[in-house]
Write a protein that holds these residues in place. Sequence first.
Motif, mmCIF file in Angstrom:
data_model
loop_
_atom_site.group_PDB
_atom_site.id
_atom_site.type_symbol
_atom_site.label_atom_id
_atom_site.label_comp_id
_atom_site.label_asym_id
_atom_site.label_seq_id
_atom_site.Cartn_x
_atom_site.Cartn_y
_atom_site.Cartn_z
ATOM 1 N N GLY A 10 29.763 34.844 40.068
ATOM 2 C CA GLY A 10 30.594 36.033 39.995
ATOM 3 C C GLY A 10 31.450 36.019 38.736
ATOM 4 O O GLY A 10 31.618 37.033 38.059
ATOM 5 N N THR A 11 31.998 34.861 38.436
ATOM 6 C CA THR A 11 32.850 34.717 37.250
ATOM 7 C C THR A 11 32.118 35.197 36.002
ATOM 8 O O THR A 11 32.649 35.984 35.206
ATOM 9 N N TYR A 29 40.818 39.572 43.082
ATOM 10 C CA TYR A 29 40.391 38.299 42.491
ATOM 11 C C TYR A 29 39.047 38.538 41.824
ATOM 12 O O TYR A 29 38.168 39.199 42.405
ATOM 13 N N HIS A 30 38.898 38.015 40.618
ATOM 14 C CA HIS A 30 37.670 38.298 39.879
ATOM 15 C C HIS A 30 37.099 37.048 39.214
ATOM 16 O O HIS A 30 36.415 37.151 38.198
ATOM 17 N N GLY A 31 37.412 35.883 39.764
ATOM 18 C CA GLY A 31 36.814 34.665 39.249
ATOM 19 C C GLY A 31 37.718 33.929 38.281
ATOM 20 O O GLY A 31 38.901 34.243 38.125
ATOM 21 N N GLU A 75 38.202 45.662 43.229
ATOM 22 C CA GLU A 75 37.449 45.387 44.453
ATOM 23 C C GLU A 75 37.852 46.511 45.405
ATOM 24 O O GLU A 75 39.025 46.595 45.804
ATOM 25 N N ASN A 77 39.671 39.264 48.672
ATOM 26 C CA ASN A 77 40.468 38.051 48.529
ATOM 27 C C ASN A 77 41.903 38.322 48.958
ATOM 28 O O ASN A 77 42.815 37.568 48.621
ATOM 29 N N ASP A 101 33.939 45.547 41.310
ATOM 30 C CA ASP A 101 33.531 44.156 41.513
ATOM 31 C C ASP A 101 33.026 44.014 42.948
ATOM 32 O O ASP A 101 33.799 43.981 43.905
ATOM 33 N N LYS A 158 31.822 40.199 46.450
ATOM 34 C CA LYS A 158 31.858 39.924 47.894
ATOM 35 C C LYS A 158 31.210 41.036 48.713
ATOM 36 O O LYS A 158 30.573 40.772 49.724
ATOM 37 N N LYS A 180 27.172 36.256 45.310
ATOM 38 C CA LYS A 180 27.228 35.860 46.723
ATOM 39 C C LYS A 180 26.016 36.298 47.556
ATOM 40 O O LYS A 180 24.982 35.675 47.485
HETATM 41 C C1 LIG Z 1 35.481 39.819 44.022
HETATM 42 C C2 LIG Z 1 35.129 38.528 43.358
HETATM 43 N N1 LIG Z 1 34.825 38.515 42.052
HETATM 44 C C3 LIG Z 1 34.490 37.389 41.417
HETATM 45 C C4 LIG Z 1 34.454 36.188 42.075
HETATM 46 C C5 LIG Z 1 34.061 34.934 41.361
HETATM 47 O O1 LIG Z 1 32.813 34.549 41.800
HETATM 48 P P1 LIG Z 1 32.306 33.029 41.606
HETATM 49 O O2 LIG Z 1 33.142 32.198 42.503
HETATM 50 O O3 LIG Z 1 30.860 33.083 41.990
HETATM 51 O O4 LIG Z 1 32.474 32.695 40.175
HETATM 52 C C6 LIG Z 1 34.774 36.139 43.437
HETATM 53 C C7 LIG Z 1 34.763 34.874 44.186
HETATM 54 O O5 LIG Z 1 35.175 34.777 45.296
HETATM 55 C C8 LIG Z 1 35.108 37.346 44.093
HETATM 56 O O6 LIG Z 1 35.426 37.366 45.396
#
Ligand SMILES: Cc1ncc(COP(=O)(O)O)c(C=O)c1O
Length: 442
Positions: A119-120, A146-148, A214, A219, A247, A250, A275
């Motif tokens: 995701g990151t 949350y976006h990583g 999101e 998160n 995003d 999830k 995910k």
């Molecule tokens: C909405 C969202 N974006 C990005 C990420 C980051 O994903 P990753 O942990 O696969 O890097 C997450 C992780 O929980 C997430 O919930």
Amino acid sequence: MTSEYSIKKSNAHYKEAVKRLPLGVSSNYRSWGPDETLYVSHGKGGRLWDIDGNEYVDYRMGYGPGILGYADDRVDQAARDGMSVGGPTALSTEREHAVAQRIAGMVDSVDMVRFANSGTEAVMAGLRLARSFTGRSRHIMIEGGYHGLSDGVLWEMHHEQDEKGEITLEVQSEGRGVPTLLRTLFETVPLNDSDKIEQVLRTQGNDIAVVLIEVILGNAGGIVSEPGYLKRLRSLCDEYGVVLMVDEVKTGFRVARGGVQELMGVEADICTFAKAMGNGYPISAVAGKREIMSTIGPGGSAQGGTYAAHPVSLAAAEKTLEILDETDALEQIVGYGTKMQEGISQILSARGVEHAWSGHPSMSGVFFAESAPRNYRDWASSDYELYEALAARLIQSGILVEPDSREPFFVSSAHDDSCLNETMEKFERSLGLVLDERAEGK
Ligand SMILES: Cc1ncc(COP(=O)(O)O)c(C=O)c1O
């Protein structure tokens, strides 16, 4: 599980692990301290076993990847077949197009797709793409999102509550090492407040490349965007020439076949998936409108990497998406999640505990407050300490939930009636213990 619950082996392993692995783990969020950190033996379906042999009904599901349950035989076989490619070749396979086709068929807003590993990475690539497309540098994020782990988004809301119950939020980087300079590159706004976002766009719109959201705050307990808010957000982005980036790391392929965009009727310009798309195999995607996606490459933005579209993960994603698209797996998940919410609500109401659910039955948060939160501030004023006490008891009883109330309960299509019945029985017992402790002032 009963009062004999013991994690002695996990505790002993932690002592060894911390000598080689910071905090004894490979991701900060997995470290729950010397006495609580769990080490896994294996998972199957909706259940997980730790190295002490304790069995859990799992509602974390790895923070969401396990949409079909752990060790799904169909997906694992596809992954094995994917090995026949021989590994990453620094060239592409035909399967990439097949999986992109599947995603475009499932998600209305998607014309084109690029694959990555996490995701990151997908979010990082999406932000860069939005900046390149608009020629602007800044972004807007939602409080509690949350976006990583990339520096541009690794910022969280620190909250304080005064004696009157007034909440103040302050943006802080998650840990040190994130350049403070990057704080100038974004604004944060509360969810469901379109006036606030309009105000930011009106005053700074010429600098803003992208609104990153999101739609269900996966998160922050699954706080949901309201339909009117999303509609206005979409039209504000159009008005100010700002990319709307949803995003779906999830929510993607979980809350509906077409993700949260289908569920809530919003169309992104760019969206990110991870995910659930690979049922646990490391794969992600940045996807979206042709006009934007086709600028990736020379003269536009960079995206790629040695392991992008790894043949094993890609084959797993192909099979996972086929199952999610063509079977009733997602309907089963909604059925289970709804029954779980109803059952837990009955137990809570019988004990007079005020509560509300947020999110979607496949990833739902329970809040100890009068009504479901509309934004992160509302979460901060809920009785999350009750959640934390309950979570500790649930884990000891064999129901694995996240100790932090901001992580929703994730359901897979492998959760069955035996999981549900066990959850109800243990929830009732755990709640009883926690309420007794509270009554005794512990
Ligand atoms: C909405 C969202 N974006 C990005 C990420 C980051 O994903 P990753 O942990 O696969 O890097 C997450 C992780 O929980 C997430 O919930």
